[in-house]
Scaffold this motif. Structure first.
Motif, PDB file in Angstrom:
ATOM      1  N   VAL A   8       5.021  -6.780  22.293  1.00  0.00           N
ATOM      2  CA  VAL A   8       5.445  -5.423  22.581  1.00  0.00           C
ATOM      3  C   VAL A   8       5.954  -4.836  21.265  1.00  0.00           C
ATOM      4  O   VAL A   8       6.897  -5.363  20.668  1.00  0.00           O
ATOM      5  CB  VAL A   8       6.556  -5.385  23.651  1.00  0.00           C
ATOM      6  N   VAL A   9       5.297  -3.760  20.810  1.00  0.00           N
ATOM      7  CA  VAL A   9       5.583  -3.206  19.485  1.00  0.00           C
ATOM      8  C   VAL A   9       5.951  -1.728  19.604  1.00  0.00           C
ATOM      9  O   VAL A   9       5.218  -0.943  20.200  1.00  0.00           O
ATOM     10  CB  VAL A   9       4.358  -3.365  18.551  1.00  0.00           C
ATOM     11  N   LEU A  10       7.096  -1.365  19.013  1.00  0.00           N
ATOM     12  CA  LEU A  10       7.550   0.015  18.950  1.00  0.00           C
ATOM     13  C   LEU A  10       7.153   0.599  17.605  1.00  0.00           C
ATOM     14  O   LEU A  10       7.460   0.017  16.567  1.00  0.00           O
ATOM     15  CB  LEU A  10       9.072   0.074  19.111  1.00  0.00           C
ATOM     16  N   ILE A  11       6.463   1.743  17.640  1.00  0.00           N
ATOM     17  CA  ILE A  11       6.123   2.458  16.417  1.00  0.00           C
ATOM     18  C   ILE A  11       6.769   3.838  16.496  1.00  0.00           C
ATOM     19  O   ILE A  11       6.437   4.643  17.367  1.00  0.00           O
ATOM     20  CB  ILE A  11       4.593   2.596  16.217  1.00  0.00           C
ATOM     21  N   THR A  12       7.697   4.102  15.585  1.00  0.00           N
ATOM     22  CA  THR A  12       8.343   5.413  15.552  1.00  0.00           C
ATOM     23  C   THR A  12       7.537   6.335  14.647  1.00  0.00           C
ATOM     24  O   THR A  12       6.878   5.895  13.715  1.00  0.00           O
ATOM     25  CB  THR A  12       9.789   5.300  15.041  1.00  0.00           C
ATOM     26  N   GLY A  13       7.576   7.627  14.944  1.00  0.00           N
ATOM     27  CA  GLY A  13       6.812   8.590  14.154  1.00  0.00           C
ATOM     28  C   GLY A  13       5.319   8.416  14.324  1.00  0.00           C
ATOM     29  O   GLY A  13       4.529   8.641  13.408  1.00  0.00           O
ATOM     30  N   ALA A  14       4.912   8.035  15.525  1.00  0.00           N
ATOM     31  CA  ALA A  14       3.510   7.683  15.775  1.00  0.00           C
ATOM     32  C   ALA A  14       2.711   8.791  16.449  1.00  0.00           C
ATOM     33  O   ALA A  14       1.632   8.536  16.980  1.00  0.00           O
ATOM     34  CB  ALA A  14       3.440   6.406  16.617  1.00  0.00           C
ATOM     35  N   ILE A  22      -1.124   3.233  12.738  1.00  0.00           N
ATOM     36  CA  ILE A  22      -0.503   1.923  12.975  1.00  0.00           C
ATOM     37  C   ILE A  22      -0.500   1.610  14.465  1.00  0.00           C
ATOM     38  O   ILE A  22      -0.806   0.485  14.874  1.00  0.00           O
ATOM     39  CB  ILE A  22       0.927   1.902  12.400  1.00  0.00           C
ATOM     40  N   ALA A  23      -0.162   2.594  15.296  1.00  0.00           N
ATOM     41  CA  ALA A  23      -0.146   2.381  16.752  1.00  0.00           C
ATOM     42  C   ALA A  23      -1.538   2.010  17.256  1.00  0.00           C
ATOM     43  O   ALA A  23      -1.693   1.099  18.075  1.00  0.00           O
ATOM     44  CB  ALA A  23       0.375   3.630  17.461  1.00  0.00           C
ATOM     45  N   ARG A  24      -2.550   2.698  16.775  1.00  0.00           N
ATOM     46  CA  ARG A  24      -3.929   2.391  17.183  1.00  0.00           C
ATOM     47  C   ARG A  24      -4.323   0.979  16.752  1.00  0.00           C
ATOM     48  O   ARG A  24      -4.968   0.251  17.504  1.00  0.00           O
ATOM     49  CB  ARG A  24      -4.891   3.411  16.580  1.00  0.00           C
ATOM     50  N   TYR A  25      -3.940   0.590  15.553  1.00  0.00           N
ATOM     51  CA  TYR A  25      -4.266  -0.746  15.060  1.00  0.00           C
ATOM     52  C   TYR A  25      -3.561  -1.815  15.896  1.00  0.00           C
ATOM     53  O   TYR A  25      -4.177  -2.808  16.287  1.00  0.00           O
ATOM     54  CB  TYR A  25      -3.883  -0.890  13.585  1.00  0.00           C
ATOM     55  N   CYS A  26      -2.286  -1.606  16.179  1.00  0.00           N
ATOM     56  CA  CYS A  26      -1.546  -2.580  16.991  1.00  0.00           C
ATOM     57  C   CYS A  26      -2.187  -2.719  18.367  1.00  0.00           C
ATOM     58  O   CYS A  26      -2.334  -3.831  18.889  1.00  0.00           O
ATOM     59  CB  CYS A  26      -0.086  -2.170  17.120  1.00  0.00           C
ATOM     60  N   LYS A  27      -2.580  -1.603  18.963  1.00  0.00           N
ATOM     61  CA  LYS A  27      -3.243  -1.629  20.273  1.00  0.00           C
ATOM     62  C   LYS A  27      -4.559  -2.389  20.181  1.00  0.00           C
ATOM     63  O   LYS A  27      -4.873  -3.218  21.028  1.00  0.00           O
ATOM     64  CB  LYS A  27      -3.469  -0.211  20.767  1.00  0.00           C
ATOM     65  N   MET A  28      -5.334  -2.129  19.132  1.00  0.00           N
ATOM     66  CA  MET A  28      -6.606  -2.815  18.928  1.00  0.00           C
ATOM     67  C   MET A  28      -6.397  -4.330  18.779  1.00  0.00           C
ATOM     68  O   MET A  28      -7.229  -5.123  19.195  1.00  0.00           O
ATOM     69  CB  MET A  28      -7.296  -2.263  17.677  1.00  0.00           C
ATOM     70  N   GLN A  29      -5.247  -4.713  18.247  1.00  0.00           N
ATOM     71  CA  GLN A  29      -4.934  -6.121  18.052  1.00  0.00           C
ATOM     72  C   GLN A  29      -4.282  -6.752  19.283  1.00  0.00           C
ATOM     73  O   GLN A  29      -3.813  -7.876  19.232  1.00  0.00           O
ATOM     74  CB  GLN A  29      -4.045  -6.303  16.825  1.00  0.00           C
ATOM     75  N   GLY A  30      -4.251  -6.012  20.406  1.00  0.00           N
ATOM     76  CA  GLY A  30      -3.802  -6.587  21.670  1.00  0.00           C
ATOM     77  C   GLY A  30      -2.381  -6.290  22.075  1.00  0.00           C
ATOM     78  O   GLY A  30      -1.933  -6.748  23.129  1.00  0.00           O
ATOM     79  N   ALA A  31      -1.638  -5.541  21.288  1.00  0.00           N
ATOM     80  CA  ALA A  31      -0.236  -5.261  21.617  1.00  0.00           C
ATOM     81  C   ALA A  31      -0.112  -4.205  22.701  1.00  0.00           C
ATOM     82  O   ALA A  31      -0.973  -3.341  22.853  1.00  0.00           O
ATOM     83  CB  ALA A  31       0.512  -4.790  20.371  1.00  0.00           C
ATOM     84  N   ALA A  83       8.653  -6.227  18.060  1.00  0.00           N
ATOM     85  CA  ALA A  83       8.596  -5.694  16.700  1.00  0.00           C
ATOM     86  C   ALA A  83       8.834  -4.192  16.705  1.00  0.00           C
ATOM     87  O   ALA A  83       8.513  -3.505  17.670  1.00  0.00           O
ATOM     88  CB  ALA A  83       7.237  -5.991  16.076  1.00  0.00           C
ATOM     89  N   VAL A  84       9.403  -3.709  15.596  1.00  0.00           N
ATOM     90  CA  VAL A  84       9.610  -2.279  15.383  1.00  0.00           C
ATOM     91  C   VAL A  84       8.976  -1.912  14.048  1.00  0.00           C
ATOM     92  O   VAL A  84       9.221  -2.577  13.038  1.00  0.00           O
ATOM     93  CB  VAL A  84      11.110  -1.910  15.340  1.00  0.00           C
ATOM     94  N   ILE A  85       8.167  -0.866  14.064  1.00  0.00           N
ATOM     95  CA  ILE A  85       7.566  -0.356  12.834  1.00  0.00           C
ATOM     96  C   ILE A  85       8.013   1.093  12.700  1.00  0.00           C
ATOM     97  O   ILE A  85       7.649   1.944  13.507  1.00  0.00           O
ATOM     98  CB  ILE A  85       6.024  -0.458  12.870  1.00  0.00           C
ATOM     99  N   GLY A  86       8.797   1.372  11.684  1.00  0.00           N
ATOM    100  CA  GLY A  86       9.314   2.717  11.454  1.00  0.00           C
ATOM    101  C   GLY A  86       8.378   3.503  10.555  1.00  0.00           C
ATOM    102  O   GLY A  86       8.284   3.220   9.371  1.00  0.00           O
ATOM    103  N   ALA A  87       7.690   4.479  11.132  1.00  0.00           N
ATOM    104  CA  ALA A  87       6.752   5.293  10.357  1.00  0.00           C
ATOM    105  C   ALA A  87       7.150   6.762  10.352  1.00  0.00           C
ATOM    106  O   ALA A  87       6.376   7.609   9.936  1.00  0.00           O
ATOM    107  CB  ALA A  87       5.340   5.126  10.925  1.00  0.00           C
ATOM    108  N   GLN A  88       8.357   7.055  10.792  1.00  0.00           N
ATOM    109  CA  GLN A  88       8.819   8.438  10.829  1.00  0.00           C
ATOM    110  C   GLN A  88       9.151   8.905   9.418  1.00  0.00           C
ATOM    111  O   GLN A  88       9.498   8.112   8.566  1.00  0.00           O
ATOM    112  CB  GLN A  88      10.034   8.593  11.741  1.00  0.00           C
ATOM    113  N   GLY A  89       9.038  10.193   9.222  1.00  0.00           N
ATOM    114  CA  GLY A  89       9.379  10.762   7.927  1.00  0.00           C
ATOM    115  C   GLY A  89      10.696  11.499   7.997  1.00  0.00           C
ATOM    116  O   GLY A  89      10.755  12.627   8.470  1.00  0.00           O
TER     117      GLY A  89
END
Length: 106
Positions: A8-14, A22-31, A83-89
């Motif tokens: 389960v992966v949280l992507i901020t600023g997605a 990044i969100a699309r890639y994580c989804k493609m990788q099964g998350a 996991a958390v991936i911070g992509a917000q600006g």
């Protein structure tokens, strides 16, 4: 097996740009992904792209109340976060993380 299966992966600023990629890639990788963005319109536009396994939330990462709401929704839906991936600006005022408090505002 894919790289992020059963994660389960949280992507901020997605809502767009790098974060969306990044969100699309994580989804493609099964998350199972939690997509957040400050823009409600961007989140609404993504509803058809992501499945019911995923969670799309409007969230301003500079607001503690928004972050607490996101946390509640994530725990309710998944019971965990891997996991958390911070992509917000955002601009932090050049303050070191160790010097920030929950009330900090640049």
């Amino acid at each position: 097996m894919v790289l992020l299966e059963n994660h389960v992966v949280l992507i901020t600023g997605a809502g767009s740009g790098l974060g969306l990629g990044i969100a699309r890639y994580c989804k493609m990788q099964g998350a199972e992904v939690i997509v957040t963005d400050i823009s409600t319109e961007k989140i609404q536009q993504l509803e058809t792209e992501f499945s019911e396994r995923d969670l799309l939330l409007t969230c301003d990462v500079t607001r503690i109340a928004d972050l607490e709401f996101c946390q509640q929704q994530i725990v309710q839906k998944y019971g965990r976060l891997d996991a958390v991936i911070g992509a917000q600006g955002i601009f932090d005022g050049n303050v070191a993380i160790k010097n920030m408090t929950a009330e900090h505002r640049p």
